[in-house]
Design a protein around this motif. Structure first.
Motif, PDB file in Angstrom:
ATOM      1  N   ILE A  56      52.152   7.913  -4.585  1.00  0.00           N
ATOM      2  CA  ILE A  56      52.578   9.032  -3.746  1.00  0.00           C
ATOM      3  C   ILE A  56      51.618   9.261  -2.583  1.00  0.00           C
ATOM      4  O   ILE A  56      52.019   9.256  -1.430  1.00  0.00           O
ATOM      5  CB  ILE A  56      52.685  10.325  -4.592  1.00  0.00           C
ATOM      6  CG1 ILE A  56      53.730  10.179  -5.685  1.00  0.00           C
ATOM      7  CG2 ILE A  56      52.984  11.533  -3.712  1.00  0.00           C
ATOM      8  CD1 ILE A  56      55.140  10.150  -5.227  1.00  0.00           C
ATOM      9  N   LEU A  57      50.346   9.495  -2.874  1.00  0.00           N
ATOM     10  CA  LEU A  57      49.391   9.841  -1.823  1.00  0.00           C
ATOM     11  C   LEU A  57      49.096   8.664  -0.904  1.00  0.00           C
ATOM     12  O   LEU A  57      48.917   8.849   0.300  1.00  0.00           O
ATOM     13  CB  LEU A  57      48.090  10.369  -2.431  1.00  0.00           C
ATOM     14  CG  LEU A  57      48.205  11.632  -3.276  1.00  0.00           C
ATOM     15  CD1 LEU A  57      46.836  12.062  -3.781  1.00  0.00           C
ATOM     16  CD2 LEU A  57      48.880  12.752  -2.508  1.00  0.00           C
ATOM     17  N   LYS A  58      49.043   7.478  -1.457  1.00  0.00           N
ATOM     18  CA  LYS A  58      48.716   6.288  -0.665  1.00  0.00           C
ATOM     19  C   LYS A  58      49.646   6.139   0.534  1.00  0.00           C
ATOM     20  O   LYS A  58      49.218   5.751   1.615  1.00  0.00           O
ATOM     21  CB  LYS A  58      48.784   5.047  -1.554  1.00  0.00           C
ATOM     22  CG  LYS A  58      48.501   3.757  -0.815  1.00  0.00           C
ATOM     23  CD  LYS A  58      48.534   2.572  -1.749  1.00  0.00           C
ATOM     24  CE  LYS A  58      48.253   1.296  -0.982  1.00  0.00           C
ATOM     25  NZ  LYS A  58      48.143   0.145  -1.848  1.00  0.00           N
ATOM     26  N   TYR A  59      50.900   6.444   0.354  1.00  0.00           N
ATOM     27  CA  TYR A  59      51.883   6.268   1.421  1.00  0.00           C
ATOM     28  C   TYR A  59      52.172   7.563   2.171  1.00  0.00           C
ATOM     29  O   TYR A  59      52.410   7.551   3.372  1.00  0.00           O
ATOM     30  CB  TYR A  59      53.186   5.700   0.838  1.00  0.00           C
ATOM     31  CG  TYR A  59      52.982   4.310   0.303  1.00  0.00           C
ATOM     32  CD1 TYR A  59      53.148   3.203   1.124  1.00  0.00           C
ATOM     33  CD2 TYR A  59      52.583   4.098  -1.011  1.00  0.00           C
ATOM     34  CE1 TYR A  59      52.930   1.926   0.642  1.00  0.00           C
ATOM     35  CE2 TYR A  59      52.364   2.819  -1.499  1.00  0.00           C
ATOM     36  CZ  TYR A  59      52.531   1.739  -0.664  1.00  0.00           C
ATOM     37  OH  TYR A  59      52.304   0.479  -1.132  1.00  0.00           O
ATOM     38  N   SER A  60      52.146   8.678   1.467  1.00  0.00           N
ATOM     39  CA  SER A  60      52.575   9.938   2.075  1.00  0.00           C
ATOM     40  C   SER A  60      51.514  10.611   2.931  1.00  0.00           C
ATOM     41  O   SER A  60      51.846  11.216   3.945  1.00  0.00           O
ATOM     42  CB  SER A  60      53.032  10.908   0.989  1.00  0.00           C
ATOM     43  OG  SER A  60      54.131  10.365   0.304  1.00  0.00           O
ATOM     44  N   VAL A  61      50.255  10.517   2.549  1.00  0.00           N
ATOM     45  CA  VAL A  61      49.213  11.187   3.326  1.00  0.00           C
ATOM     46  C   VAL A  61      49.096  10.600   4.729  1.00  0.00           C
ATOM     47  O   VAL A  61      49.071  11.355   5.710  1.00  0.00           O
ATOM     48  CB  VAL A  61      47.860  11.208   2.571  1.00  0.00           C
ATOM     49  CG1 VAL A  61      46.740  11.718   3.468  1.00  0.00           C
ATOM     50  CG2 VAL A  61      47.973  12.076   1.324  1.00  0.00           C
ATOM     51  N   PRO A  62      49.052   9.268   4.895  1.00  0.00           N
ATOM     52  CA  PRO A  62      49.019   8.742   6.270  1.00  0.00           C
ATOM     53  C   PRO A  62      50.246   9.160   7.082  1.00  0.00           C
ATOM     54  O   PRO A  62      50.132   9.461   8.276  1.00  0.00           O
ATOM     55  CB  PRO A  62      48.972   7.225   6.088  1.00  0.00           C
ATOM     56  CG  PRO A  62      48.430   7.013   4.728  1.00  0.00           C
ATOM     57  CD  PRO A  62      48.905   8.188   3.918  1.00  0.00           C
ATOM     58  N   GLU A  63      51.406   9.224   6.448  1.00  0.00           N
ATOM     59  CA  GLU A  63      52.621   9.646   7.155  1.00  0.00           C
ATOM     60  C   GLU A  63      52.542  11.118   7.550  1.00  0.00           C
ATOM     61  O   GLU A  63      52.984  11.499   8.626  1.00  0.00           O
ATOM     62  CB  GLU A  63      53.864   9.382   6.309  1.00  0.00           C
ATOM     63  CG  GLU A  63      54.227   7.917   6.219  1.00  0.00           C
ATOM     64  CD  GLU A  63      54.388   7.266   7.579  1.00  0.00           C
ATOM     65  OE1 GLU A  63      55.060   7.835   8.469  1.00  0.00           O
ATOM     66  OE2 GLU A  63      53.813   6.175   7.777  1.00  0.00           O
ATOM     67  N   PHE A  64      51.972  11.941   6.669  1.00  0.00           N
ATOM     68  CA  PHE A  64      51.775  13.358   6.994  1.00  0.00           C
ATOM     69  C   PHE A  64      50.893  13.499   8.230  1.00  0.00           C
ATOM     70  O   PHE A  64      51.192  14.266   9.138  1.00  0.00           O
ATOM     71  CB  PHE A  64      51.142  14.098   5.807  1.00  0.00           C
ATOM     72  CG  PHE A  64      50.639  15.465   6.171  1.00  0.00           C
ATOM     73  CD1 PHE A  64      51.517  16.527   6.327  1.00  0.00           C
ATOM     74  CD2 PHE A  64      49.283  15.687   6.378  1.00  0.00           C
ATOM     75  CE1 PHE A  64      51.046  17.793   6.685  1.00  0.00           C
ATOM     76  CE2 PHE A  64      48.814  16.947   6.729  1.00  0.00           C
ATOM     77  CZ  PHE A  64      49.694  17.990   6.882  1.00  0.00           C
ATOM     78  N   ILE A  65      49.802  12.750   8.256  1.00  0.00           N
ATOM     79  CA  ILE A  65      48.878  12.822   9.391  1.00  0.00           C
ATOM     80  C   ILE A  65      49.583  12.374  10.672  1.00  0.00           C
ATOM     81  O   ILE A  65      49.498  13.053  11.701  1.00  0.00           O
ATOM     82  CB  ILE A  65      47.622  11.970   9.129  1.00  0.00           C
ATOM     83  CG1 ILE A  65      46.828  12.550   7.960  1.00  0.00           C
ATOM     84  CG2 ILE A  65      46.759  11.875  10.387  1.00  0.00           C
ATOM     85  CD1 ILE A  65      45.718  11.638   7.453  1.00  0.00           C
ATOM     86  N   LYS A  66      50.276  11.246  10.616  1.00  0.00           N
ATOM     87  CA  LYS A  66      50.946  10.705  11.809  1.00  0.00           C
ATOM     88  C   LYS A  66      52.034  11.643  12.331  1.00  0.00           C
ATOM     89  O   LYS A  66      52.298  11.670  13.529  1.00  0.00           O
ATOM     90  CB  LYS A  66      51.559   9.341  11.494  1.00  0.00           C
ATOM     91  CG  LYS A  66      50.532   8.261  11.268  1.00  0.00           C
ATOM     92  CD  LYS A  66      51.198   6.979  10.815  1.00  0.00           C
ATOM     93  CE  LYS A  66      50.168   5.953  10.412  1.00  0.00           C
ATOM     94  NZ  LYS A  66      50.788   4.748   9.819  1.00  0.00           N
ATOM     95  N   SER A  67      52.651  12.393  11.454  1.00  0.00           N
ATOM     96  CA  SER A  67      53.734  13.288  11.875  1.00  0.00           C
ATOM     97  C   SER A  67      53.219  14.661  12.319  1.00  0.00           C
ATOM     98  O   SER A  67      53.989  15.474  12.816  1.00  0.00           O
ATOM     99  CB  SER A  67      54.759  13.455  10.756  1.00  0.00           C
ATOM    100  OG  SER A  67      54.191  14.168   9.680  1.00  0.00           O
ATOM    101  N   ASN A  68      51.919  14.911  12.149  1.00  0.00           N
ATOM    102  CA  ASN A  68      51.326  16.190  12.528  1.00  0.00           C
ATOM    103  C   ASN A  68      50.812  16.079  13.967  1.00  0.00           C
ATOM    104  O   ASN A  68      49.753  15.504  14.216  1.00  0.00           O
ATOM    105  CB  ASN A  68      50.200  16.542  11.561  1.00  0.00           C
ATOM    106  CG  ASN A  68      49.634  17.914  11.794  1.00  0.00           C
ATOM    107  OD1 ASN A  68      49.378  18.314  12.923  1.00  0.00           O
ATOM    108  ND2 ASN A  68      49.407  18.643  10.705  1.00  0.00           N
ATOM    109  N   THR A  69      51.562  16.629  14.917  1.00  0.00           N
ATOM    110  CA  THR A  69      51.216  16.459  16.334  1.00  0.00           C
ATOM    111  C   THR A  69      49.868  17.076  16.680  1.00  0.00           C
ATOM    112  O   THR A  69      49.156  16.538  17.533  1.00  0.00           O
ATOM    113  CB  THR A  69      52.316  17.051  17.247  1.00  0.00           C
ATOM    114  OG1 THR A  69      52.547  18.405  16.872  1.00  0.00           O
ATOM    115  CG2 THR A  69      53.599  16.262  17.137  1.00  0.00           C
TER     116      THR A  69
END
Length: 96
Positions: A56-69
């Motif tokens: 979960i975290l391995k994939y979702s945390v980088p995506e959260f960061i990238k989607s946070n303008t």
């Protein structure tokens, strides 16, 4: 600077990482190591809607960061290694 997100839920990890990145930016830290783990001990096998191959975290945390303008305004680059099954961390490089 390093943060270890082992044991956090996705919501907790996202909240913690947002605060951590902002704090490090204020302190002029240029490289952050974010330990997510490989997902080997996650309980995704108990949820039919989640892939057993994905932590979960391995994939979702980088995506959260990238989607946070707002976060992306202070980030130079992200070296996520999500394709590397042996990697349980990624690095974030902040702007000066």
């Amino acid at each position: 600077a390093t943060i270890d997100l082992h044991g956090f839920s996705l919501e907790q990890a996202n909240s913690r990482i947002e605060k951590f990145i902002n704090y490090c930016f204020e302190k002029k830290v240029l490289k952050l190591n974010i330990i997510t783990g490989k997902g080997l001990r996650s309980k995704v096998d108990q949820n039919p809607y989640q892939s057993k191959d994905l932590g979960i975290l391995k994939y979702s945390v980088p995506e959260f960061i990238k989607s946070n303008t707002e976060l992306m305004k202070i980030i130079k680059r992200i070296d996520d290694q999500v394709d590397n099954k042996n990697s349980g961390f990624f690095s974030v490089f902040l702007k000066l």
